[in-house]
Write an enzyme that holds these catalytic residues in place. Structure first.
Site, PDB file in Angstrom:
ATOM      1  CG  HIS A  99      -1.907   0.991   1.388  1.00 39.75           C
ATOM      2  ND1 HIS A  99      -1.658   2.281   1.781  1.00 39.75           N
ATOM      3  CD2 HIS A  99      -3.246   0.915   1.176  1.00 39.75           C
ATOM      4  CE1 HIS A  99      -2.808   2.961   1.814  1.00 39.75           C
ATOM      5  NE2 HIS A  99      -3.780   2.155   1.441  1.00 39.75           N
TER       6      HIS A  99
ATOM      7  CG  ASP B 193       0.413  -2.402   6.066  1.00 41.65           C
ATOM      8  OD1 ASP B 193      -0.513  -2.453   6.894  1.00 41.65           O
ATOM      9  OD2 ASP B 193       0.339  -1.780   4.984  1.00 41.65           O
TER      10      ASP B 193
ATOM     11  CD  GLN C 241      -7.188  -4.583   3.865  1.00 38.22           C
ATOM     12  OE1 GLN C 241      -8.164  -5.269   4.168  1.00 38.22           O
ATOM     13  NE2 GLN C 241      -7.286  -3.338   3.442  1.00 38.22           N
TER      14      GLN C 241
ATOM     15  CE  LYS D   1      -7.456  -0.254   5.772  1.00 38.23           C
ATOM     16  NZ  LYS D   1      -8.094   0.334   4.595  1.00 38.23           N
TER      17      LYS D   1
ATOM     18  CB  CYS E 296      -3.698   3.360  -1.520  1.00 41.71           C
ATOM     19  SG  CYS E 296      -4.900   4.654  -1.260  1.00 41.71           S
TER      20      CYS E 296
HETATM   21  C1  LIG Z   1      -2.569  -2.831   3.420  1.00 45.02           C
HETATM   22  C2  LIG Z   1      -2.870  -1.465   3.914  1.00 45.02           C
HETATM   23  N1  LIG Z   1      -1.894  -0.739   4.479  1.00 45.02           N
HETATM   24  C3  LIG Z   1      -2.107   0.492   4.972  1.00 45.02           C
HETATM   25  C4  LIG Z   1      -3.345   1.068   4.897  1.00 45.02           C
HETATM   26  C5  LIG Z   1      -3.511   2.440   5.432  1.00 45.02           C
HETATM   27  O1  LIG Z   1      -4.409   2.486   6.507  1.00 45.02           O
HETATM   28  P1  LIG Z   1      -4.892   3.898   7.002  1.00 45.02           P
HETATM   29  O2  LIG Z   1      -5.512   4.567   5.806  1.00 45.02           O
HETATM   30  O3  LIG Z   1      -5.895   3.622   8.050  1.00 45.02           O
HETATM   31  O4  LIG Z   1      -3.697   4.633   7.494  1.00 45.02           O
HETATM   32  C6  LIG Z   1      -4.407   0.353   4.300  1.00 45.02           C
HETATM   33  C7  LIG Z   1      -5.738   0.901   4.144  1.00 45.02           C
HETATM   34  O5  LIG Z   1      -6.026   1.894   3.516  1.00 45.02           O
HETATM   35  C8  LIG Z   1      -4.138  -0.935   3.791  1.00 45.02           C
HETATM   36  O6  LIG Z   1      -5.111  -1.657   3.218  1.00 45.02           O
END
Ligand SMILES: Cc1ncc(COP(=O)(O)O)c(C=O)c1O
Ligand SMILES: Cc1ncc(COP(=O)(O)O)c(C=O)c1O
Lengths: 160, 420, 420, 160
Positions: free
Chosen positions: C132, C209, C212, C235, C375
């Site tokens: 991401h 990370d 998910q 999430k 993203c």
């Molecule tokens: C795999 C992953 N990493 C990071 C994020 C970032 O999370 P957040 O937008 O809550 O900072 C997300 C979700 O948008 C994600 O799906």
């Protein structure tokens, strides 16, 4: 919350007339501890005597800036540990720590804690537990340092 | 003693559910800790619940029904907040997690910026002795990292900035001046326009920590003389978890990003990325959506009351409290002793009793105040105290609550045997 | 086609008020965008409203009744979250504003850290091609700033990490390996333990990370082999405005702070400051109090259902969706084509129709999916597409909702005239 | 939301059979625009002719990667501005921008917008407005650059 369960007569006595206050020589270790949330401070010195097999807390002296609970607590602590063999003093420390974490659920052992049983009520005031522990934590730290210093040859002026 | 306010406090109080709390012994809660965090009106609590229960979706990225609703609610909140502070453009409103992040954001991007704004060895950053830790520590950290020097304006005995040093402390080496608008520890309202004028004379940027002023006063960022203004949702009837950084658009557009991630980018390749325009450049990741909606509801609430009315009430209650405090022997106010050029936080010292013990006795009577250094240890040191007891007010504070504080202070002195 | 899940979806759905929403034409909302953000159960919405309405106060600093209640609720939430992820100690749980901040926090403090962990010219940071943006951009920014080099593991045609390069990409110059546990764009579940083992062999730190995976699977940080794990409240049935960074205590204790301000300090003097122990060292300013309480309620909710049950449901619904998608001509799944080692996000391409148009047609039928690069632009590029349409599921997703998606995809093809 | 109010027949026609697509020489300026939320891209070239007093849009050519709305929009735009004096083309741009910001409240001027009136419905779909604007924004940018280049002597190969 009921004030009297926090400010026991014994606590107010020690607060108004603290025992062993004022920094004294000789000492083996000095520490300075701060409670960052409120700015309370204690400077505390420990002198450990006794033979190698069994240390004895020969002296505890201190200077504090703090509330009634923290001032009374360090005064009671000094009374309790001074002159005691290290293991007994440590036992008192452990008992006091458990008491503080007990949320008012522990019946304190008066044989071990003496006047410090008066702090039982403090454990019901989470924000004040740190006040009651400040001096004890400093003593624990200073004693550990004093013992560590004994392992290494004394060369500094503290031992003069 | 008379008290007069343009505000119908009793009607206002009905909007705040927590004010109905009572102590175990049945006595009412007297919440005098609003400078720490404000209470929330029903309208804000319901806006948040309604968002989660009816419209929840991620913003910007989603093009379905809920995504459009939540994006409109979120960006609509940005519009409301821009209007509330008189921002020339909605694009100047950056959402952060709190004031502290807003201030750290500015400090870090200035450390990373190219010239003319980047901090370099030899540059100076000027703050004041009455800053909250959140406007001290970030500048200590970045000056240390960049080799710049941190300097500060000192405070006089009345708790006012010593402006006699203004022209020497702020000089041609100064790159940034960051100061608090209304002090949370002293209550002082600082002459920001005057300091900003001097800062701009020497080409320095001006950052204003408006964490206490935006909740209390009508603040118009376009007139303050500031380049950046930081404030925080939870002190202005809004939720926790959200703050705001306002910045001049041209300046924001010239600065590098702070955090990297989703939503702040233009094009991401493995080998490098380009960044979105402000405000999104500074909003990495999923933003505080429900919190923005809640803050939008909070500024609606405050605007409906009228910020001039809020300020007038705050002034009246502060004046009343200062007068009544003067009645209590052995109580000393740390900070301005009159309600002129002052916000509604009053720090006090009860001679012979530690602030913790003061607040404990008050709490036993339902009076909630704060004891400590209020995240402003240097200014406490300036006044030779490790801590103070602070009473602070807001639009829901009633004069009877000040009376309860006064009664409580008498009891404090009796309990600890310092009453004459 | 059969569908079998250990979960009583109809009962679960009753907990989520937003699932009662209908379109203007009366058709039900089919929310298939949970990888973007999850919906919130009543229990979480009410915990937040109850916090604001009954217990709201700032934490740590306040020693009055409300302050004690809110501190207990806030720190109690930390306990719950520590237990939920199997953290050896509650002090290892740092609250951030979202996953993105958690990842930026790690990247920045590693850039600032002393040896052995500090990033220096010549050092390498390894990520993957399926990250991401929030796990790409922060590392681009800090490697650029420190002179370290960014490298990455590539992805094969099935959307799996190409592990043949593992030993060359992760080598003795590698200081950090940061990778996603479950990909939000492909659905891939990565063999984190294996990558972590290699990373630790060469003395690199491992950042996971888990944005998910923590929502979908039982995750035990003590077994994952990671040094840091990031995830995000919104999430996993929790509120926006909160994320979590878990870190090994000894590591956290050895690292410099990220943001400066209230609550993260030990002693502040104008000339310099010392910092609190973890986790508070990394939590500058007023934390997301209500959001922590809400996240605590969310993990209570998920734990009551059972994370193994959630994972089994997610697996079942994903398998069902993959099977049914195979029925639709001209639809291609980007990512693993079976439910093995896979999370519940399915990216797909409808030949001849742009993902925006796909999602628009689906939205007109109440089916909410996400269209775009999610993203994760680099991995889209890897598969030669600018964007995909993504359907993603959670514990409240019913098999009939997958059926609605399939019907919608047929309509997409009819509407744009690509059906055979 | 009603699909047909978004995907008007004219839009679908232009999407299926885009006009003026494919990059062409000669041109005065080329730009590349991206919609960061979705990854849609357009590369667009403009050739401005005419006397100094009044420019004329001689050619618009482009390459796109994007949805039906963005592709149809750039095709309709090219039809509309090509051969038009600069001020008329700019008027169409302004009118289209207002239409997109109108949330469905504006009655578009068919005299100015011609086929582009079909996009009126898009303004009720906030997430799609950027799609419809992508090509127009690129045209505006490219034209501004072309005009700027005319001020400075032409030396590069574009004019060859
Ligand atoms: C795999 C992953 N990493 C990071 C994020 C970032 O999370 P957040 O937008 O809550 O900072 C997300 C979700 O948008 C994600 O799906
Ligand atoms: C003057 C001032 N600045 C900054 C802050 C920090 O705000 P926050 O804790 O919301 O980041 C506060 C409040 O704590 C404050 O009173």
């Amino acid at each position: 919350m009921n004030l009297d369960s926090l400010y026991e007569e014994i606590i107010l006595d020690h607060y108004r007339h603290p025992h062993h206050k004022g920094l004294r020589d000789p000492f083996d270790a000095e520490v300075h501890h701060v409670n960052p949330t409120c700015g309370d401070e204690v400077t505390l010195r420990v002198r450990v005597g006794g033979s190698n097999g069994q240390g004895v807390i020969e002296d505890v002296s201190y200077d504090t800036l703090g509330c009634a609970i923290s001032q009374a607590s360090v005064s009671v602590m000094a009374d309790l540990v001074m002159g005691k063999p290290l293991d007994e003093a440590t036992k008192a420390y452990d008992e006091f720590l458990s008491l503080m974490q007990s949320k008012g659920q522990l019946e304190p052992d008066e044989g071990v804690l003496e006047d410090a049983v008066a702090f039982a009520g403090v454990s019901k005031f989470p924000a004040r537990i740190k006040c009651a522990l400040l001096g004890w934590m400093a003593w624990k730290d200073a004693t550990a340092r004093a013992l560590a210093a004994r392992e290494t040859p004394r060369t500094n002026e503290e031992t003069a | 003693m008379t008290f007069s306010s343009p505000l119908d406090v009793e009607r206002i109080r009905k909007d705040f559910p927590v004010l109905e709390r009572v102590l175990p012994d049945g006595s009412p809660l007297v919440y005098l800790d609003s400078a720490n965090t404000s209470q929330k009106p029903r309208q804000v609590i319901e806006a948040i619940a309604d968002y989660y229960g009816q419209h929840n979706a991620n913003v910007a990225r989603a093009m379905h029904m809920l995504g459009q609703e939540s994006t409109e609610l979120f960006e609509g909140a940005r519009d409301k907040i821009a209007a509330f502070i008189g921002a020339p453009s909605r694009e100047e409103v950056v959402f952060t997690k709190n004031s502290s992040e807003a201030l750290n954001l500015v400090a870090n991007v200035l450390a990373w910026a190219d010239q003319p704004h980047g901090l370099r060895p030899g540059d100076e950053v000027v703050i004041t002795e009455m800053e909250h830790h959140s406007n001290i520590v970030p500048w200590q950290m970045v000056t240390q990292r960049t080799g710049a020097t941190l300097r500060w304006l000192t405070v006089d005995d009345e708790g006012r900035l010593d402006l006699s040093q203004l022209d020497s402390i702020i000089n041609e080496r100064t790159k940034v001046v960051s100061l608090v608008h209304v002090s949370n520890a002293l209550g002082t309202l600082n002459p920001v326009e005057l300091v900003a004028e001097r800062a701009h004379q020497v080409g320095a940027l001006v950052v204003v920590d408006a964490s206490q002023s935006v909740p209390q006063l009508p603040v118009d960022v376009s007139r303050l003389g500031a380049d950046f203004v930081a404030f925080t949702g939870h002190k202005m009837c809004g939720p926790t978890g959200i703050g705001v950084l306002w910045g001049r658009y041209d300046l924001l557009a010239s600065l590098p990003p702070f955090l990297g991630g989703g939503e702040m980018i233009e094009v991401v390749e493995m080998t490098g990325s380009t960044y979105a325009a402000p405000p999104h450049r500074f909003e990495a990741g999923t933003p505080p959506i429900a919190q923005a909606v809640g803050l939008g509801a909070a500024v609606d609430y405050l605007s409906a009351v009228g910020m001039d009315v809020v300020a007038a009430h705050e002034h009246a209650i502060t004046a009343y409290a200062l007068e009544r405090l003067a009645e209590v022997d052995g109580v000393r106010v740390v900070g301005p002793s009159t309600a002129q050029q002052r916000g509604g936080a009053i720090s006090l010292v009860v001679e012979g009793v530690h602030p913790h013990d003061v607040s404990q006795v008050l709490d036993s009577r339902g009076v909630a105040v704060r004891a400590g250094h209020h995240c402003a240890r240097p200014v406490c040191q300036r006044f030779g105290v490790a801590a103070t007891t602070r009473a602070s007010f807001y639009l829901y504070t009633a004069p009877q609550e000040v009376d309860a504080l006064i009664d409580g202070l008498h009891e404090v002195r009796r309990f600890f045997g310092v009453a004459s």
